[in-house]
Design a protein around this motif. Structure first.
Motif, short mmCIF file in Angstrom:
data_model
loop_
_atom_site.label_atom_id
_atom_site.label_comp_id
_atom_site.label_asym_id
_atom_site.label_seq_id
_atom_site.Cartn_x
_atom_site.Cartn_y
_atom_site.Cartn_z
N THR A 160 38.06 -29.63 -17.05
CA THR A 160 39.51 -30.00 -17.16
C THR A 160 40.15 -29.97 -18.73
O THR A 160 39.45 -30.61 -19.49
CB THR A 160 39.79 -31.35 -16.66
OG1 THR A 160 39.64 -31.30 -14.96
CG2 THR A 160 41.25 -31.63 -16.79
N SER A 191 43.16 -30.40 -21.48
CA SER A 191 44.42 -31.07 -21.57
C SER A 191 45.22 -30.85 -22.76
O SER A 191 44.54 -30.43 -23.95
CB SER A 191 44.32 -32.59 -21.71
OG SER A 191 43.73 -32.96 -20.29
N SER A 229 47.45 -31.58 -17.87
CA SER A 229 45.97 -31.36 -17.62
C SER A 229 45.97 -30.35 -16.79
O SER A 229 46.43 -30.24 -15.67
CB SER A 229 45.47 -32.68 -17.20
OG SER A 229 45.38 -33.49 -18.24
#
Length: 458
Positions: free
Chosen positions: A201, A203, A208
């Motif tokens: 993930t 961001s 995100s």
């Protein structure tokens, strides 16, 4: 030919090393004024991140910054040439022998976060590379970076990419080990990153995005990455951030190279659109030209350059000078990571000859002191300087540059220089020429647009 006033008042309020250049918008079209002085709803909206130059915050004079940027740009140019030499004989994508060379080592840093919980770090932004990567624990060999090295064992969203993945297949050089996809990326000057491909993930501010593929580098060598903790590729290939986000547009706006305090901007997705953000007068200033594809160099953004004007003279440059060659060479790349514009040798010679004939100043050798090939002497008592206009004739777009985007003044050495160099058969449109322009890449229409913009006000 009409003249333009060159004001010296700003020299009194700077340190007298380098003059920052700007244009008087009331000047004629044949001369330029030159003043010397210092996957989600979120993604549908897109996002904005700030960029800073890799030399930002360093205790350097303006001349030292310029010299460093020119040196960095020439190293990058060497990498681009190395890529061209290998492109006509690409190796098997799953071998380590004669691995492809990549550009890397851009000039701007972006801040982003990775993992769950998110860990912030800075990475070099590079429109001439595809792979996103950062250094990872446990390191076999890692360079010193300003933030802690990413530890994938401490992130709940980390996952390795298997060897059968399409992402693994997209790597130019990879191998399979314990069912994990391992990569090797070389940047042409002994700098490299080696590790395994994974997803995480990422961001960007408040946005995100899960399952972004990146290289988890456990063996990273070379001195060009130490300002950040890795690299974010914005090229046209499958592994780049642009391609993975499947966003149809992105843009960047680079502030003046003499402005060490202000940050530049990268816009991704819908926020990169010009629609609704420009006045009617701005629309008239938008210059749009097609993007060209090079099958042997699919990462780069190529433009079709058809000619150049200096002052009131359209130069006699052979139409094939900027054409793409069958071997993947030639053409003109627009690049955010190269400082100056470099022109194919015949074109540069024509440009330099015409500038020499139109400048009302004697030439002065400043290669050793400034690092530029064509410079002119500034008289001590000068109050104005006339410089010819400089126009790049792209297909469908005549881009007339403001003088601060092609002339560099060094008041300490007493010279004013052309911010253009010579480069074999390949040409590069560098970031010095892109200062204070919103450069929009539309990947659906396959175009690039230029809009004069005060970048530190975006």
């Amino acid at each position: 030919m009409a003249s333009v006033i060159l004001s010296w008042f700003s020299l009194l309020i700077t340190l007298g090393i380098l003059g920052a250049l700007f244009v008087n918008p009331s000047c004629s079209t044949s001369r330029r004024a030159l003043d010397l002085h210092d996957h989600s709803l979120q993604m549908q909206r897109g996002f904005k991140v700030t960029l800073k130059h890799v030399d930002s915050g360093r205790n350097l004079t303006k001349l030292e910054r310029l010299q460093r940027r020119i040196k960095q740009g020439r190293k990058r140019l060497q990498r681009l040439h190395a890529m061209k030499l290998k492109s006509s004989a690409s190796p098997d994508s799953h071998t380590r022998v004669e691995t492809p060379v990549h550009a890397g080592m851009g000039e701007f840093l972006m801040t982003l976060s990775i993992g769950s919980p998110a860990k912030s770090f800075s990475a070099i932004v590079d429109t001439g590379s595809d792979l996103i990567w950062t250094q990872c624990e446990p390191c076999k060999q890692c360079y010193k970076q300003p933030t802690p090295i990413f530890n994938p064992k401490k992130s709940s969203s980390f996952s390795k990419v298997t060897c059968t993945s399409e992402l693994c297949d997209a790597l130019p050089s990879s191998k399979c080990s314990n069912k994990s996809c391992e990569y090797y990326y070389s940047y042409g000057d002994s700098s490299s990153t080696e590790g395994f491909l994974a997803t995480e993930t990422f961001s960007f501010g408040d946005v995100s995005i899960p399952k972004i593929s990146f290289g988890c580098g456990e063996d990273n060598e070379g001195g060009g990455f130490s300002q950040g903790a890795g690299l974010v590729g914005l090229g046209r290939g499958t592994l780049s951030l642009v391609s993975q986000l499947k966003e149809p547009k992105f843009s960047y706006c680079l502030t003046s190279v003499d402005d060490t305090e202000s940050t530049s901007t990268l816009l991704m997705g819908s926020v990169a659109s010009l629609n609704g953000t420009t006045s009617s007068s701005d629309v008239a200033n938008i210059k749009t030209t097609p993007l060209i594809r090079n099958p042997l160099q699919p990462t780069f953004y190529y433009l079709s350059l058809e000619g150049i004007t200096v002052g009131g003279t359209r130069l006699s440059i052979d139409k094939d000078t900027f054409a793409l060659g069958d071997d993947g060479g030639g053409g003109l790349i627009i690049d955010s990571g190269t400082t100056l514009t470099y022109l194919a040798e015949d074109a540069y010679d024509a440009v330099a000859k015409e500038f020499s004939s139109q400048m009302d100043l004697p030439e002065k050798d400043a290669v050793d002191t400034v690092g530029l090939d064509l410079c002119f002497e500034l008289p001590e008592d000068a109050t104005k300087v006339e410089v010819p206009k400089f126009v790049f004739h792209f297909k469908g777009a005549d881009l007339e540059l403001p003088s601060e985007n092609y002339m560099i003044a060094d008041t300490g050495v007493g010279v004013i220089c052309l911010a253009v160099g010579s480069s074999g058969d390949m040409s590069v449109f560098g970031n010095y020429q892109q200062q204070n322009m919103l450069v929009l890449h539309d990947l659906v229409k396959e175009t690039i647009s230029f809009l004069p913009t005060i970048c530190d006000q975006l």
